[in-house]
Scaffold this motif. Structure first.
Motif, PDB file in Angstrom:
ATOM      1  N   PHE A  26       0.821  -1.219   0.000  1.00  0.00           N
ATOM      2  CA  PHE A  26       0.000   0.000   0.000  1.00  0.00           C
ATOM      3  C   PHE A  26       0.855   1.271   0.000  1.00  0.00           C
ATOM      4  CE2 PHE A  26      -3.911  -2.112   2.067  1.00  0.00           C
ATOM      5  CZ  PHE A  26      -4.582  -2.101   0.870  1.00  0.00           C
ATOM      6  N   LEU A 267     -11.875  10.690   8.475  1.00  0.00           N
ATOM      7  CA  LEU A 267     -11.992   9.453   9.251  1.00  0.00           C
ATOM      8  C   LEU A 267     -12.014   9.764  10.743  1.00  0.00           C
ATOM      9  CD1 LEU A 267      -9.597   7.061   7.330  1.00  0.00           C
ATOM     10  CD2 LEU A 267     -12.084   7.015   7.369  1.00  0.00           C
ATOM     11  N   ALA A 281     -16.565   2.403   6.035  1.00  0.00           N
ATOM     12  CA  ALA A 281     -15.655   1.329   6.394  1.00  0.00           C
ATOM     13  C   ALA A 281     -16.170   0.022   5.826  1.00  0.00           C
ATOM     14  CB  ALA A 281     -15.535   1.218   7.894  1.00  0.00           C
ATOM     15  N   ASP A 282     -17.397   0.024   5.418  1.00  0.00           N
ATOM     16  CA  ASP A 282     -18.015  -1.253   5.133  1.00  0.00           C
ATOM     17  C   ASP A 282     -18.962  -1.214   3.946  1.00  0.00           C
ATOM     18  OD1 ASP A 282     -19.025  -3.714   5.225  1.00  0.00           O
ATOM     19  OD2 ASP A 282     -20.208  -3.436   7.025  1.00  0.00           O
ATOM     20  N   ALA A 284     -19.969  -3.554   2.426  1.00  0.00           N
ATOM     21  CA  ALA A 284     -20.904  -4.671   2.537  1.00  0.00           C
ATOM     22  C   ALA A 284     -22.166  -4.227   3.257  1.00  0.00           C
ATOM     23  CB  ALA A 284     -20.259  -5.820   3.284  1.00  0.00           C
TER      24      ALA A 284
ATOM     25  N   LEU B 139      -7.142  -0.479  10.445  1.00  0.00           N
ATOM     26  CA  LEU B 139      -8.221  -0.191   9.500  1.00  0.00           C
ATOM     27  C   LEU B 139      -8.051   1.186   8.865  1.00  0.00           C
ATOM     28  CD1 LEU B 139     -10.474  -2.038   8.785  1.00  0.00           C
ATOM     29  CD2 LEU B 139     -11.941  -0.869  10.409  1.00  0.00           C
ATOM     30  N   VAL B 142      -5.624   1.253   6.196  1.00  0.00           N
ATOM     31  CA  VAL B 142      -6.122   0.742   4.914  1.00  0.00           C
ATOM     32  C   VAL B 142      -6.949   1.820   4.212  1.00  0.00           C
ATOM     33  CG1 VAL B 142      -7.582  -0.975   3.779  1.00  0.00           C
ATOM     34  CG2 VAL B 142      -6.206  -1.628   5.752  1.00  0.00           C
ATOM     35  N   MET B 143      -7.724   2.552   5.014  1.00  0.00           N
ATOM     36  CA  MET B 143      -8.674   3.484   4.409  1.00  0.00           C
ATOM     37  C   MET B 143      -8.038   4.758   3.884  1.00  0.00           C
ATOM     38  SD  MET B 143     -11.915   2.861   6.795  1.00  0.00           S
ATOM     39  CE  MET B 143     -12.986   3.880   5.814  1.00  0.00           C
ATOM     40  N   LEU B 197      -7.771  -3.086  -4.068  1.00  0.00           N
ATOM     41  CA  LEU B 197      -7.599  -4.020  -2.948  1.00  0.00           C
ATOM     42  C   LEU B 197      -8.452  -3.652  -1.720  1.00  0.00           C
ATOM     43  CD1 LEU B 197      -5.991  -6.606  -2.400  1.00  0.00           C
ATOM     44  CD2 LEU B 197      -4.190  -5.223  -1.401  1.00  0.00           C
ATOM     45  N   PRO B 198      -8.486  -2.377  -1.320  1.00  0.00           N
ATOM     46  CA  PRO B 198      -9.292  -2.038  -0.141  1.00  0.00           C
ATOM     47  C   PRO B 198     -10.778  -2.346  -0.313  1.00  0.00           C
ATOM     48  CG  PRO B 198      -7.749  -0.288  -0.615  1.00  0.00           C
ATOM     49  CD  PRO B 198      -7.703  -1.223  -1.786  1.00  0.00           C
ATOM     50  N   VAL B 201     -10.813  -5.729   1.006  1.00  0.00           N
ATOM     51  CA  VAL B 201     -10.431  -5.852   2.414  1.00  0.00           C
ATOM     52  C   VAL B 201     -11.583  -5.437   3.333  1.00  0.00           C
ATOM     53  CG1 VAL B 201      -8.876  -5.015   4.212  1.00  0.00           C
ATOM     54  CG2 VAL B 201      -7.992  -5.467   1.921  1.00  0.00           C
ATOM     55  N   LEU B 202     -12.214  -4.312   3.018  1.00  0.00           N
ATOM     56  CA  LEU B 202     -13.169  -3.759   3.971  1.00  0.00           C
ATOM     57  C   LEU B 202     -14.413  -4.621   4.187  1.00  0.00           C
ATOM     58  CD1 LEU B 202     -12.589  -0.022   3.118  1.00  0.00           C
ATOM     59  CD2 LEU B 202     -11.795  -1.252   5.120  1.00  0.00           C
ATOM     60  N   PRO B 203     -15.088  -5.102   3.122  1.00  0.00           N
ATOM     61  CA  PRO B 203     -16.231  -5.997   3.388  1.00  0.00           C
ATOM     62  C   PRO B 203     -15.811  -7.316   4.036  1.00  0.00           C
ATOM     63  CG  PRO B 203     -16.027  -5.575   1.024  1.00  0.00           C
ATOM     64  CD  PRO B 203     -14.985  -4.768   1.696  1.00  0.00           C
ATOM     65  N   TYR B 205     -13.302  -7.726   6.071  1.00  0.00           N
ATOM     66  CA  TYR B 205     -13.071  -7.392   7.471  1.00  0.00           C
ATOM     67  C   TYR B 205     -14.390  -7.354   8.226  1.00  0.00           C
ATOM     68  CZ  TYR B 205     -12.862  -4.333  11.476  1.00  0.00           C
ATOM     69  OH  TYR B 205     -13.051  -3.816  12.727  1.00  0.00           O
ATOM     70  N   ALA B 206     -15.373  -6.651   7.639  1.00  0.00           N
ATOM     71  CA  ALA B 206     -16.666  -6.495   8.320  1.00  0.00           C
ATOM     72  C   ALA B 206     -17.306  -7.863   8.566  1.00  0.00           C
ATOM     73  CB  ALA B 206     -17.589  -5.612   7.497  1.00  0.00           C
TER      74      ALA B 206
END
Lengths: 303, 314
Positions: A26, A267, A281-282, A284, B139, B142-143, B197-198, B201-203, B205-206
């Motif tokens: 990264f 953030l 953050a999500d 999903a 986290l 990553v963000m 990539l993130p 990663v993020l979903p 992770y969740a």
């Protein structure tokens, strides 16, 4: 296989090593770019010593400065408008049930999911067609420029602001607002004294994200810009396609550092949501939310 | 009396929606509740009007316009004519060239997704199994690159992969060949994995963070070894994250434009690039519209697939 707090096992060590490599992946390119932006040489790849030469050249470059000015104007305007509209959208979606809520929920997520290129194409055709009509009716000669760029940025920023603010609203108890109402606060007072202070970090986080996205956008901006209205990323993109120069390195690093700082502050404002894996953050949860609201719309009786 | 009822409805609304003991003087009739609910719903709608209007005007309407344009015809000078509606643009989607470009883009998006998945899973697992304090720091790390300037992050790889860039220099220092990765599909692959990539990663992770660890312990209690417990419990439970991450990586990879433009070669055209060229150079808007619409259609299918898969696994 280690649960939380278990002693370090081989697997755990491997995972830690792997994660360190991912972080290296990264950050290494970013750091290398930063280091090389201070290179004194005309050739990007050959290191001859540290200097601020290219940063100076950047500030003396009229094209860069005018592109920067365009970027800032567009970013500030679109941030203000999209923050207001996006916050209202978040409140409406999170706190109210109304006809068409499900459709709006879906519509609000689309600009986030859709690929840049397709949104760019949509807006290009739209502005071409609508400016044509407006000019025909009013006899004006409006064209693509900072105005169309700002309108386009608002269109995608509303959704991002709404996601961040919604994550924040979902965290606090509606009973707080109800308590204010029980104490005879008017709707406006409740909003002003209770809701707004509670969601303020979310609004600030959303606004900063909107600012970042607006300052960084290339594809959509390129499609809806006109002569002389190139923003900084569009200008840099044009140069990058032709080759690597030390000047681009310097401009890139400035853009990158600015956006990283804005993201970090954003953030910070969203701290709670990040920890809970909500909002940005999500992705999903974002999708789940979409599904949830769809089924809501199906089961709740039409009011 | 009528106005009083309205006022009461107003007050009722500002408090909870269902609270029959609010005021003992007037019984809360179903009608009153209904009126309150109606006013509430109207208020919600009013608050959403600016966003609704804006998104309909600047998103939904443009979307419809793309569809309309995709059936339009084109004059010999490249102007789009909104007449002589036809499906020629869609027929062209099945030409050899377009099929080749689509196949290449699909394959690239697929490989990008798989690579992201393989790299992200252990990474997300590691983050999700740390203590909350460390987890937050990891986290955020990553963000920050995730939301910061995509163009510049891609450009950094151009500097690294260039013909006398770092990779080449390192290779030559060790007596290796000069490596030519830039302007090939491999450079695009690296750029896409790096950029998206993130999203994976993020979903992930969740999903992993949320899962019930007592189930994993139960598996271990029943003499499953670490690997079996992972395969039979952890992995299936984190499937929603896998599917969400895959779709979130696949969609932008399929429509990628900036990454191939900076890192890719001229010979290996990809879908995003091809769509852009229809608008900016070839000036064939109807065909470009049909292409964009096809990409959006695939995106829609992927999303629907996600909802289906998610519904089964959840």
């Amino acid at each position: 296989m280690s649960a939380r707090g278990a002693p370090r096992t081989l697997v755990d060590r491997l995972l830690a090593g792997h994660s360190a490599l991912v972080y290296l992946f990264f950050y290494a390119p970013i750091l290398l770019l930063m280091v090389f932006s201070f290179n004194d040489n005309d050739n990007v790849q050959i290191w001859t010593g540290a200097s601020l030469r290219w940063y100076r050249a950047m500030f003396e470059n009229d094209a860069v400065m005018s592109a920067l000015r365009n970027s800032l104007v567009v970013a500030l305007l679109s941030t203000v408008v999209s923050t207001i509209i996006g916050t209202m959208l978040a409140i409406a979606l999170e706190r109210y049930r109304f006809r068409g809520r499900g459709a709006l929920d879906g519509l609000a997520y689309l600009p986030i999911i859709i690929p840049d290129v397709t949104m760019a194409v949509m807006l290009l055709i739209f502005f071409f067609q609508s400016l044509g009509i407006v000019n025909d009716i009013f006899g004006t000669s409006l064209g693509a420029g900072l105005g169309t760029i700002t309108l386009a940025h608002i269109a995608f920023n509303i959704s991002f602001v709404a996601v961040v603010v919604r994550a924040r609203i979902a965290q606090f108890d509606p009973a707080m607002e109800e308590a204010a109402a029980d104490l005879y606060a008017s709707r406006w007072q409740t909003f002003r004294r209770v809701t707004l202070p509670l969601i303020a970090p979310g609004v600030a986080g959303g606004a900063l994200l909107a600012l970042t996205l607006s300052l960084d956008d290339v594809v959509i901006t390129q499609f809806v810009s006109g002569p002389g209205s190139a923003t900084l990323p569009v200008y840099v993109f044009g140069l990058v396609r032709r080759g690597v120069t030390p000047l681009i390195n310097a401009v890139s690093v400035v853009m990158l550092v600015a956006s990283m700082i804005l993201v970090a502050i954003s953030l910070g404002f969203q701290r709670g949501s990040v920890a809970r894996g909500q909002g940005l953050a999500d992705p999903a949860a974002l999708e789940e939310d979409l599904r949830g609201s769809r089924s809501d719309a199906e089961t709740s009786p039409a009011i | 009396m009528a106005s009083e009822g309205g006022e009461r409805g107003e007050r009722l609304m500002t408090t909870t929606r269902r609270r029959p003991d609010l005021d003992e003087e007037t019984p809360v009739t179903p009608e009153l509740e209904k009126a309150a609910e109606k006013a509430e719903s109207r208020r919600g709608f009013l608050i959403s009007v600016p966003a609704y209007g804006y998104l309909v005007l600047f998103f939904a309407l443009p979307l419809v316009l793309v569809l309309v344009y995709s059936f339009a015809s084109r004059s010999s000078t490249g102007r789009t004519l909104l007449e002589d509606w036809n499906v020629e643009s869609y027929r062209r989607l099945f030409s050899d060239l377009v099929l080749e470009i689509s196949a290449r883009s699909f394959l690239l998006a697929l490989v990008t997704t798989l690579l992201c998945l393989v790299v992200s899973y252990p990474f997300a697992y590691y983050i999700a199994t740390r203590t909350p304090r460390i987890r937050n720091v990891l986290l955020v790390l990553v963000m920050i690159p995730f939301w910061s300037n995509f163009l510049v992050r891609t450009y950094a790889w151009r500097v690294i992969l260039g013909s006398d860039g770092f990779v080449s220099q390192i290779s030559q220092a060790f007596g290796g060949e000069e490596i030519r990765v830039l302007f090939t599909i491999w450079a695009v692959l690296i750029g896409l994995v790096y950029g998206y990539l993130p999203f994976m990663v993020l979903p992930l992770y969740a999903a992993i963070e949320r899962l019930d660890w007592s189930l994993v312990e139960a598996a271990r209690d029943l003499y499953a070894n670490g690997f079996t417990a992972f395969r039979k419990v952890t992995l299936p439970l984190s499937m929603p994250g896998v599917v969400a991450g895959s779709i979130l990586v696949f969609i932008p990879s399929l429509g990628a434009y900036v990454t191939p433009a900076i890192l890719g070669g001229a010979r290996e055209t990809l879908l995003g690039d091809y769509i852009v060229s229809q608008f900016l150079t070839a000036r064939n808007w109807p065909f470009g519209s049909a292409l964009s619409f096809a990409v959006m259609f695939v995106m829609l299918l992927a999303t629907i697939f996600y909802f289906r898969a998610g519904a089964k696994t959840l």
